[in-house]
Structures are given as C-alpha cells and as structure tokens.
Design a protein around this motif. Sequence first.
Motif, short mmCIF file in Angstrom:
data_model
loop_
_atom_site.label_atom_id
_atom_site.label_comp_id
_atom_site.label_asym_id
_atom_site.label_seq_id
_atom_site.Cartn_x
_atom_site.Cartn_y
_atom_site.Cartn_z
N ASN A 124 48.04 43.41 51.55
CA ASN A 124 49.01 42.74 50.67
C ASN A 124 48.53 42.62 49.23
OD1 ASN A 124 50.77 42.27 52.88
ND2 ASN A 124 49.42 40.60 53.51
N GLN A 125 47.27 43.00 49.00
CA GLN A 125 46.74 42.93 47.63
C GLN A 125 46.09 44.26 47.26
OE1 GLN A 125 45.34 39.27 45.80
NE2 GLN A 125 44.59 38.68 47.82
N PRO A 126 46.91 45.27 47.00
CA PRO A 126 46.33 46.59 46.73
C PRO A 126 45.45 46.60 45.48
CG PRO A 126 48.70 46.59 46.30
CD PRO A 126 48.37 45.26 46.91
N ILE A 127 44.44 47.42 45.50
CA ILE A 127 43.52 47.56 44.37
C ILE A 127 43.70 48.99 43.86
CG2 ILE A 127 41.11 47.50 43.63
CD1 ILE A 127 40.67 45.64 46.19
N HIS A 128 44.12 49.13 42.61
CA HIS A 128 44.39 50.47 42.07
C HIS A 128 43.14 51.06 41.42
CE1 HIS A 128 48.56 49.90 43.07
NE2 HIS A 128 48.51 48.70 42.49
#
Length: 197
Positions: free
Chosen positions: A37-41
């Motif tokens: 739920n907290q993507p890291i780009h």
Amino acid sequence: MQPFIYPVANLIAGVDEVGRGPLVGAVVTAAVIIDPNQPIHGLTDSKKLSEKKRLALAEEIKQKALCWSLGRAEPEEIDQLNILHATMLAMQRAVAGLAIQPDFVLIDGNRIPPQLGIAAQAVVKGDSLVPEISAASILAKVARDQEMDELHAQFPEYGFAQHKGYPTALHLEKLAQFGATPFHRKSFAPVRKVLGL
C-alpha cells in the motif's frame, strides 16, 4: 530479460548482500518486506544509483517498508568460514531479525542460505528485477558505506571512504605501505601476503 514471476505468498522478503569483494570490514546483508500500500518509486540495483539517490531511497524504505533488518558477518567470521558461508550466515541473520516473519524469501544470486527455515527462491540479477531485493541492496549498501566512512575516520591513511575496502590500486598500495588493520580479512590473498601468512 524475462519478467520475474512472483511466488504466491502474502509476505515476501527480499534479501541482498554488499561487501563480498572488499578486503576489509563485515559483509552486510539486508532483508526487506515492502508494504504493497506504500509503493516506493525508483527502486533498482544499488550500484546503479548515485549516492544521493541511494541515501534518499534508504530513508524512504525505512519509513514505508512493513519491516526491514540488517544482518552481518564480521571479518573474523569471514576468515573462519570463508566469504560464501559468511554471506549465507549474514543473510540468515537479516531474515531472522525481521519483526514480521515472511511467508517467502527472495534472495539475490544463485544460492539460498541453508538454515533459513522459510520457503525461498534465489533470483539471478534479483537486485534489478525484484523491488524487495532492490530495497535490500540499497539498505545494505548504505549501511556498509557508512561503516567504511567510520573506518576512514579511524584510519584515514588507507582511503576507505574512497574505495570502500575494495582491492583497488590505492588500497593495495596503502596495505603494502601501512600493513593490515584489525578489520582486514586475513584470509583474503592480498592481506595474507602483507601479513606473511
């Protein structure tokens, strides 16, 4: 390159190591469970990132990941076990240190630590293919580089901040000039030679 097919599992930890090649210091590993739920780009192999980008991503990973952990094997353990077995031990320690137990572990490379006790798969070039492994490679690299900076403060004449302990021409020259520090790996050929072992 083939896209990576994920195993069917709820909580996947990625694991990577940094520091198999250097002549000095610990081999450092990291295990990371990313929060879907907290993507890291921008996650990729830590070696492909600038230091500035790596540091920023390391902070983001620590804030957003469900959990992360570092593992290590010290120079004495490397000398005792050999670098491969010490790396496997450090990876095992990183996974064991996770606050949440994963259902599955993805490990960069072609080997799985024998004592893991969790279903696992080795992924060649995983640090470029699997975000969890990329995140682990970034945390391990940032942690080990910081240790090399600290070692540099203690032994500035060796240039550790510059070469991070790898056997560069500068490092080999300083090793011949000043001898080995207590943090050098005595089982590695250039150090063995200097110590006359």
